[in-house]
Write a protein that holds these residues in place. Structure first.
Motif, mmCIF file in Angstrom:
data_model
loop_
_atom_site.group_PDB
_atom_site.id
_atom_site.type_symbol
_atom_site.label_atom_id
_atom_site.label_comp_id
_atom_site.label_asym_id
_atom_site.label_seq_id
_atom_site.Cartn_x
_atom_site.Cartn_y
_atom_site.Cartn_z
ATOM 1 N N GLY A 608 -78.658 -77.869 69.911
ATOM 2 C CA GLY A 608 -78.334 -77.335 68.597
ATOM 3 C C GLY A 608 -77.402 -78.274 67.849
ATOM 4 O O GLY A 608 -76.564 -78.951 68.467
ATOM 5 N N LEU A 614 -82.730 -77.441 65.510
ATOM 6 C CA LEU A 614 -82.811 -77.198 66.952
ATOM 7 C C LEU A 614 -83.868 -78.134 67.517
ATOM 8 O O LEU A 614 -85.035 -78.109 67.083
ATOM 9 C CB LEU A 614 -83.173 -75.742 67.231
ATOM 10 N N ILE A 636 -75.523 -74.452 63.739
ATOM 11 C CA ILE A 636 -75.890 -73.734 64.968
ATOM 12 C C ILE A 636 -74.692 -73.775 65.907
ATOM 13 O O ILE A 636 -74.186 -74.851 66.247
ATOM 14 C CB ILE A 636 -77.129 -74.360 65.617
ATOM 15 N N VAL A 639 -76.852 -72.347 71.748
ATOM 16 C CA VAL A 639 -78.243 -72.200 72.175
ATOM 17 C C VAL A 639 -78.231 -71.740 73.628
ATOM 18 O O VAL A 639 -77.299 -72.062 74.391
ATOM 19 C CB VAL A 639 -79.036 -73.508 72.008
ATOM 20 N N SER A 650 -80.982 -69.092 69.567
ATOM 21 C CA SER A 650 -79.964 -69.902 68.897
ATOM 22 C C SER A 650 -79.192 -69.005 67.943
ATOM 23 O O SER A 650 -79.772 -68.124 67.308
ATOM 24 C CB SER A 650 -80.603 -71.063 68.131
#
Length: 717
Positions: A608, A614, A636, A639, A650
């Protein structure tokens, strides 16, 4: 409720049951079985049924037992059986009675009974008269009455009206179903057949759930006004309506002679910018640059250099010709000579054929879709969560300086530790035999005994965590990689009953090895000693024998092999701990890496990033990402992979968590299947932060999310 009232309602219910559809024969058979077991239940009426305390809060009254809750028969005041015909007759007689014969009911409302504790009455009836308290039997008389009368177990005490109420057969059936965890009414179906009213597989547009607004069924007044305006324009001649519009001739000779054409398609050139004072042959002195500025212009790139530098001449005859005129004329002629005259055919491709063929989401169940439970108790943002190996408990750390252990199914807070400083990370030992929780707080790492397990497990954990203040380098025969006293200090923390590892920099994360004896700590600003590996059983600390290229962000152990992952802001490096060498380097191509997660098989990694991307890496395939998913508009934060289900998730600062289906096949010729499944919402944004952490349940397809709104949510399928 009086006894006659209960019997009357029972009689009416029997009459209605005779008129019901014969499809309920199965229910009637169940009632007959209940009637056959009444004699056995009445013999054991002296036993106490503890679960009936929800209905009878008076400890002196007898309650139902487990065997008695199976079936109940209807009796009169002397304990004799009463048939359905007698019930119906009594109910008909009850209906003819006047309202004056009905016992007075308490109308005091929702008032605490402590107010009438020292009074002689318990409330007031509908006429405003006091309702006197009745003389209650003591426990000995109640026990003797239950021994003499086998039907005394049916009676419960109504504290609100201060009277004894006898349960009917239907009421006992309802109690029995509730105690079994079933619905009170047998006709209620808790699992109805789901009807899929909308098929979304071939739908081109989303199907809204909102009801149709009223404006769609009412003529629009704005459209009527527009029609009136158009009609007036047509009548006045402002708008002309022709049957056939005139077609313009769009075909003309590109290389032919313009004199042969009847119509000329003249395209006027764009108007150039008018010259200013600086383009004059004798501009003012303020427009003429100095010699230093001219040298600075010559050192600049051609695209950044000014197109025209003003100069001053005494007369028009002194102005030289354009120095690039010949070159530009040659380039123009060259462009005309090399102009292609071939016709290029456009490739007709169906856009639908370019879309990947993904399986239906119904075929990929189960996966988390709905918020089932919330864990509330923290006063600050919950920055980290971790589940134990059994899936029964979950630990959380917050910026309010507390670490809490919750029971997953009930949401009960089992234990709280006050550490006095913001918690950075929590990690549960993966070994079920060692319920130890690692917590990073500032420059310290605490190894806490959660107290979960039997006495033998707790005794083993206490012996393991009972160490004196010692240094790792004091052990005999230590290697050169052992860390000195100034880096890490092992000591006993008596306030929390734990081991305290004091580092020289702030610790951001803690990761456990799969066997539970080794764990790693990460200090982003620790330079060459940023990543350390500790051994719990011996109390040793050593640094990894690798050079760190960049600022480390996160670390992870391989789930099955002796491989260690270290991610920096730009890439992920994979090292072999036994051979002490670099195996592979994964190029992420993102702005900054935020977290990584390893697939349980060990051959796939997800990364991430801070720019909402991602990346899925197949280590057997390439060092470049196999798939890059632009799913989140913000950073993010975490994950995670599921241990047994083909799921990964995520979380981001946009207050959402994305759930994906990630199937990895044993066939090396088949690529992994990645399908987006669900977007989980529910957290609120606080100071620009959303969901800070997410973890899967170790055994169920459930997802835990921790948000900046100090709430932990459990999403189930």
């Amino acid at each position: 409720m009086p006894m006659e009232k209960l019997k009357s309602s029972k009689g009416k219910e029997k009459v209605v049951k005779e008129e019901e559809d014969p499809m309920k024969a199965e229910q009637a058979a169940e009632e007959e079985e209940d009637d056959e077991g009444d004699e056995e239940e009445s013999s054991s009426s002296g036993e106490i049924f503890s679960d009936i305390e929800l209905l009878n809060e008076n400890p002196s009254e007898d309650s139902l037992t487990d065997t008695q809750s199976e079936s109940v028969e209807l009796t009169d005041g002397e304990g004799n059986d009463v048939s359905e015909d007698d019930d119906y007759g009594e109910s008909m007689a009850e209906s003819d009675s006047s309202e004056d014969e009905v016992a007075a009911h308490n109308t005091v409302g929702n008032v605490p009974f402590e107010w009438y504790k020292d009074e002689e009455h318990i409330g007031y009836d509908i006429a405003g008269k006091k309702i006197r308290k009745k003389v209650r039997e003591d426990k000995l008389d109640s026990f003797l009455a239950s021994a003499d009368n086998s039907e005394n177990w049916r009676k419960i005490y109504d504290e609100y009206n201060d009277e004894i109420v006898e349960l009917t057969k239907e009421e006992t059936r309802m109690i029995r179903r509730v105690l079994k965890g079933m619905a009170p009414h047998p006709e209620f179906d808790p699992y109805p057949t789901a009807v899929d009213w909308v098929t979304i597989d071939k739908a081109e547009h989303p199907f809204p759930d909102a009801p149709e607004p009223k404006r769609r069924f009412v003529p629009s007044k704005w459209e009527s006004k527009m029609i009136v305006r158009l009609v007036r324009g047509i009548r006045k001649g402002l708008i002309k309506v022709d049957d056939k519009p005139k077609e313009e001739n769009r075909v003309y000779l590109l290389w032919g002679d313009d004199r042969n054409l009847t119509e000329r398609h003249h395209i006027p050139p764009p108007k150039p910018k008018l010259p200013g004072h600086e383009e004059s042959y004798n501009p003012s002195l303020e427009y003429i640059p100095a010699a230093e500025e001219v040298k600075k212009y010559e050192l600049m790139y051609e695209e950044d250099r000014p197109k025209f530098i003003p100069k001053r001449f005494t007369s028009m005859r002194s102005v030289p010709a354009y120095d690039k005129a010949v070159r530009e004329s040659f380039d123009r002629c060259l462009d005309l000579y090399l102009c292609p005259r071939t016709q290029k055919k456009r490739i007709n491709i169906d856009p639908e054929s370019l879309k990947p063929k993904l399986p239906s989401r119904k075929d990929l169940k189960p996966y988390p879709t709905t918020c089932y439970l919330e864990y509330k108790g923290h006063k600050g943002p919950v920055v980290s969560i971790s589940t134990d190996s059994t899936g029964q408990w979950i630990a959380s750390g917050s910026n309010d300086g507390t670490v809490r252990v919750w029971e997953v199914e009930s949401g009960r807070c089992f234990r709280v530790w006050e550490l006095g400083e913001a918690v950075q990370h929590v990690a549960w030992n993966p070994s079920p035999e060692l319920p130890v929780l690692a917590v990073s707080v500032g420059q310290d790492v605490f190894l806490l005994n959660t107290g979960l397990g039997n006495d033998e497990v707790n005794r083993r954990v206490d012996d393991l965590l009972h160490v004196e203040s010692r240094m790792a380098h004091d052990e005999p025969g230590a290697s050169e990689a052992i860390i000195s006293e100034t880096i890490v200090k092992w000591s006993r923390d008596d306030n929390h009953g734990a081991i305290r590892l004091n580092h020289y920099k702030t610790v951001s994360s803690v990761e456990w090895h799969r066997k539970g004896d080794y764990f790693s700590t990460l200090m982003p600003y620790g330079e060459s000693k940023a990543v350390l590996v500790h051994q719990l059983s011996k109390g040793l600390t050593q640094r990894i024998p690798f050079k760190l290229h960049g600022l480390p962000v996160s670390t992870a152990f391989h789930p099955t092999r002796s491989i260690f992952f270290i991610s920096t802001k730009k890439n992920v490096r994979i090292y072999d701990l036994l051979k002490q060498r670099l195996i592979k380097k994964l190029e992420t191509g993102v702005r900054e890496v935020s977290s990584i997660a390893i697939h349980p098989g060990g051959d796939n990694v997800i990364v991430g990033s801070r720019d909402g991307k991602l990346c899925w890496f197949d280590m057997d395939l390439s060092s470049q990402p196999y798939r890059v998913l632009n799913c989140h508009p913000k950073d993010i934060t975490r994950v995670a992979f599921h241990r047994s289900y083909p799921l990964f998730a995520s979380s981001s600062d946009d207050c959402t968590a994305y759930v994906f289906h990630g199937m990895v096949y044993s066939d090396l010729n088949q690529n992994p299947l990645i399908v987006p499944l669900e977007i989980l919402r529910g957290h609120a944004s606080v100071n620009g932060r959303g969901v800070l952490d997410c973890k899967f349940h170790p055994r169920q397809p459930w997802l835990f999310t921790a948000g900046a709104d100090s709430v932990i949510k459990l999403y189930c399928h």
